[in-house]
Scaffold this motif. Structure first.
Motif, PDB file in Angstrom:
ATOM      1  N   ASP A  51       2.765   5.139  10.912  1.00 13.10           N
ATOM      2  CA  ASP A  51       3.456   6.308  10.369  1.00 13.10           C
ATOM      3  C   ASP A  51       4.226   5.867   9.126  1.00 13.10           C
ATOM      4  OD1 ASP A  51       5.234   8.422   9.757  1.00 13.10           O
ATOM      5  OD2 ASP A  51       5.215   9.083  11.842  1.00 13.10           O
ATOM      6  N   VAL A  52       3.754   6.300   7.957  1.00 14.52           N
ATOM      7  CA  VAL A  52       4.344   5.860   6.693  1.00 14.52           C
ATOM      8  C   VAL A  52       5.682   6.522   6.400  1.00 14.52           C
ATOM      9  CG1 VAL A  52       2.113   5.254   5.684  1.00 14.52           C
ATOM     10  CG2 VAL A  52       3.064   7.551   5.312  1.00 14.52           C
ATOM     11  N   VAL A  53       6.004   7.596   7.118  1.00  9.23           N
ATOM     12  CA  VAL A  53       7.312   8.215   6.933  1.00  9.23           C
ATOM     13  C   VAL A  53       8.357   7.423   7.722  1.00  9.23           C
ATOM     14  CG1 VAL A  53       8.689  10.306   7.270  1.00  9.23           C
ATOM     15  CG2 VAL A  53       6.351  10.471   6.391  1.00  9.23           C
ATOM     16  N   ALA A  54       8.025   7.059   8.941  1.00 13.61           N
ATOM     17  CA  ALA A  54       8.935   6.257   9.763  1.00 13.61           C
ATOM     18  C   ALA A  54       9.070   4.839   9.215  1.00 13.61           C
ATOM     19  CB  ALA A  54       8.437   6.214  11.201  1.00 13.61           C
ATOM     20  N   SER A  55       7.977   4.305   8.679  1.00  9.79           N
ATOM     21  CA  SER A  55       7.972   2.932   8.166  1.00  9.79           C
ATOM     22  C   SER A  55       7.038   2.851   6.956  1.00  9.79           C
ATOM     23  CB  SER A  55       7.513   1.983   9.275  1.00  9.79           C
ATOM     24  OG  SER A  55       7.540   0.666   8.823  1.00  9.79           O
ATOM     25  N   PRO A  56       7.565   3.093   5.755  1.00  9.55           N
ATOM     26  CA  PRO A  56       6.720   3.063   4.555  1.00  9.55           C
ATOM     27  C   PRO A  56       6.061   1.692   4.359  1.00  9.55           C
ATOM     28  CG  PRO A  56       8.860   4.022   4.052  1.00  9.55           C
ATOM     29  CD  PRO A  56       8.949   3.431   5.430  1.00  9.55           C
ATOM     30  N   PRO A  57       4.885   1.676   3.732  1.00  4.40           N
ATOM     31  CA  PRO A  57       4.229   0.390   3.482  1.00  4.40           C
ATOM     32  C   PRO A  57       5.089  -0.472   2.562  1.00  4.40           C
ATOM     33  CG  PRO A  57       3.130   2.156   2.286  1.00  4.40           C
ATOM     34  CD  PRO A  57       4.152   2.793   3.159  1.00  4.40           C
ATOM     35  N   LEU A  73       0.917  -2.421  -0.428  1.00  8.53           N
ATOM     36  CA  LEU A  73       0.506  -1.567  -1.552  1.00  8.53           C
ATOM     37  C   LEU A  73      -0.282  -2.351  -2.592  1.00  8.53           C
ATOM     38  CD1 LEU A  73       3.764   0.505  -1.899  1.00  8.53           C
ATOM     39  CD2 LEU A  73       1.519   1.398  -1.246  1.00  8.53           C
ATOM     40  N   ARG A  74       0.141  -3.551  -2.915  1.00  9.79           N
ATOM     41  CA  ARG A  74      -0.589  -4.369  -3.901  1.00  9.79           C
ATOM     42  C   ARG A  74      -1.975  -4.762  -3.369  1.00  9.79           C
ATOM     43  NH1 ARG A  74       2.283  -4.980  -8.298  1.00  9.79           N
ATOM     44  NH2 ARG A  74       4.546  -4.946  -8.181  1.00  9.79           N
ATOM     45  N   ARG A  75      -2.064  -5.027  -2.071  1.00  8.96           N
ATOM     46  CA  ARG A  75      -3.363  -5.330  -1.460  1.00  8.96           C
ATOM     47  C   ARG A  75      -4.299  -4.129  -1.597  1.00  8.96           C
ATOM     48  NH1 ARG A  75      -1.894  -6.247   3.646  1.00  8.96           N
ATOM     49  NH2 ARG A  75      -2.525  -4.195   4.400  1.00  8.96           N
ATOM     50  N   TRP A  76      -3.771  -2.926  -1.293  1.00  8.12           N
ATOM     51  CA  TRP A  76      -4.579  -1.720  -1.427  1.00  8.12           C
ATOM     52  C   TRP A  76      -5.068  -1.531  -2.857  1.00  8.12           C
ATOM     53  CZ3 TRP A  76      -1.000   2.264   1.456  1.00  8.12           C
ATOM     54  CH2 TRP A  76      -1.007   1.980   2.823  1.00  8.12           C
ATOM     55  N   LEU A  77      -4.190  -1.749  -3.817  1.00 11.09           N
ATOM     56  CA  LEU A  77      -4.571  -1.587  -5.222  1.00 11.09           C
ATOM     57  C   LEU A  77      -5.689  -2.553  -5.588  1.00 11.09           C
ATOM     58  CD1 LEU A  77      -1.076  -1.173  -6.898  1.00 11.09           C
ATOM     59  CD2 LEU A  77      -2.871   0.569  -6.710  1.00 11.09           C
ATOM     60  N   ARG A 130      -8.408   1.011  -7.474  1.00 10.30           N
ATOM     61  CA  ARG A 130      -7.810   2.259  -7.948  1.00 10.30           C
ATOM     62  C   ARG A 130      -6.476   1.990  -8.636  1.00 10.30           C
ATOM     63  NH1 ARG A 130      -8.570   7.341  -4.625  1.00 10.30           N
ATOM     64  NH2 ARG A 130     -10.713   7.259  -3.926  1.00 10.30           N
ATOM     65  N   SER A 131      -5.997   3.001  -9.341  1.00  5.01           N
ATOM     66  CA  SER A 131      -4.677   2.898  -9.962  1.00  5.01           C
ATOM     67  C   SER A 131      -3.619   3.350  -8.964  1.00  5.01           C
ATOM     68  CB  SER A 131      -4.606   3.778 -11.218  1.00  5.01           C
ATOM     69  OG  SER A 131      -4.599   5.142 -10.850  1.00  5.01           O
ATOM     70  N   ILE A 132      -2.392   2.991  -9.236  1.00  3.22           N
ATOM     71  CA  ILE A 132      -1.293   3.364  -8.335  1.00  3.22           C
ATOM     72  C   ILE A 132      -1.168   4.881  -8.246  1.00  3.22           C
ATOM     73  CG2 ILE A 132       0.512   3.238 -10.118  1.00  3.22           C
ATOM     74  CD1 ILE A 132       0.860   2.201  -6.406  1.00  3.22           C
ATOM     75  N   GLU A 133      -1.480   5.587  -9.313  1.00  2.00           N
ATOM     76  CA  GLU A 133      -1.377   7.041  -9.305  1.00  2.00           C
ATOM     77  C   GLU A 133      -2.286   7.676  -8.254  1.00  2.00           C
ATOM     78  OE1 GLU A 133      -1.651   5.187 -12.075  1.00  2.00           O
ATOM     79  OE2 GLU A 133       0.235   5.614 -13.129  1.00  2.00           O
ATOM     80  N   ASP A 134      -3.388   7.015  -7.912  1.00  2.00           N
ATOM     81  CA  ASP A 134      -4.294   7.520  -6.878  1.00  2.00           C
ATOM     82  C   ASP A 134      -3.672   7.484  -5.486  1.00  2.00           C
ATOM     83  OD1 ASP A 134      -6.278   8.026  -8.754  1.00  2.00           O
ATOM     84  OD2 ASP A 134      -7.304   6.121  -8.395  1.00  2.00           O
ATOM     85  N   PHE A 135      -2.591   6.744  -5.343  1.00  2.00           N
ATOM     86  CA  PHE A 135      -1.916   6.625  -4.056  1.00  2.00           C
ATOM     87  C   PHE A 135      -0.670   7.513  -3.962  1.00  2.00           C
ATOM     88  CE2 PHE A 135      -4.509   2.855  -4.210  1.00  2.00           C
ATOM     89  CZ  PHE A 135      -4.914   2.685  -2.900  1.00  2.00           C
ATOM     90  N   VAL A 136      -0.398   8.280  -5.011  1.00  2.00           N
ATOM     91  CA  VAL A 136       0.791   9.128  -5.048  1.00  2.00           C
ATOM     92  C   VAL A 136       0.425  10.545  -4.618  1.00  2.00           C
ATOM     93  CG1 VAL A 136       2.614  10.091  -6.506  1.00  2.00           C
ATOM     94  CG2 VAL A 136       1.841   7.731  -6.863  1.00  2.00           C
ATOM     95  N   ASN A 137       1.190  11.082  -3.676  1.00  2.00           N
ATOM     96  CA  ASN A 137       0.978  12.428  -3.169  1.00  2.00           C
ATOM     97  C   ASN A 137       1.580  13.440  -4.151  1.00  2.00           C
ATOM     98  OD1 ASN A 137       0.699  14.773  -1.725  1.00  2.00           O
ATOM     99  ND2 ASN A 137       2.035  14.158  -0.050  1.00  2.00           N
ATOM    100  N   GLY A 155     -11.634  -4.979   4.612  1.00  2.00           N
ATOM    101  CA  GLY A 155     -10.753  -4.870   3.461  1.00  2.00           C
ATOM    102  C   GLY A 155     -11.016  -3.674   2.567  1.00  2.00           C
ATOM    103  N   ASP A 156     -11.926  -2.793   2.989  1.00  2.00           N
ATOM    104  CA  ASP A 156     -12.173  -1.588   2.196  1.00  2.00           C
ATOM    105  C   ASP A 156     -11.011  -0.621   2.387  1.00  2.00           C
ATOM    106  OD1 ASP A 156     -14.723  -2.485   1.327  1.00  2.00           O
ATOM    107  OD2 ASP A 156     -15.592  -1.820   3.228  1.00  2.00           O
TER     108      ASP A 156
END
Length: 119
Positions: free
Chosen positions: A31-37, A42-46, A51-58, A100-101
């Motif tokens: 749960d990213v609201v209870a415990s944000p990454p 986040l750097r691993r995901w990028l 993708r760019s960081i903007e792709d991860f912004v809601n 790792g995808d």
């Protein structure tokens, strides 16, 4: 085991988890609201997603609109800092496979294929 990052009260995130488990996948929900990454995650995901960081912004979320972040000219580091502070800013769900995808957003057909071991 698949790692699914989302918000427990989000119907799309619940549907994503249901799709994966009904297709037979082992899923660990975060749960990213209870415990944000954290920054490392986040750097691993990028890196792994390409993708760019903007792709991860809601950009459709309440927090984004309330804070008028459309006008923000944040760097990648600044966005990462914001996402680690408030998980509601994260576009969700984010799915991470053991290979790792990284997948951002929910697409039922793709999730079924991933759960059954295909891409």
């Amino acid at each position: 085991m698949l790692q699914l990052y989302g918000y427990a009260r989000c119907s799309t995130c619940r549907e994503a988890k249901r799709t994966l488990t009904e297709a037979g996948a082992d899923v660990e929900f975060h749960d990213v609201v209870a415990s944000p990454p954290d920054e490392t995650t986040l750097r691993r995901w990028l890196k792994r997603s390409g993708r760019s960081i903007e792709d991860f912004v809601n950009t459709r979320g309440t927090v984004y609109r309330q804070r008028d972040l459309k006008r923000a000219q944040f760097t990648e580091d600044e966005w990462i800092r914001e996402l680690t502070r408030d998980g509601r800013l994260l576009k969700r769900p984010v799915l991470e496979t053991p290979e790792g995808d990284i997948y951002v957003g929910y697409h039922e057909g793709a999730y079924r294929r991933i759960a059954m071991g295909g891409d």
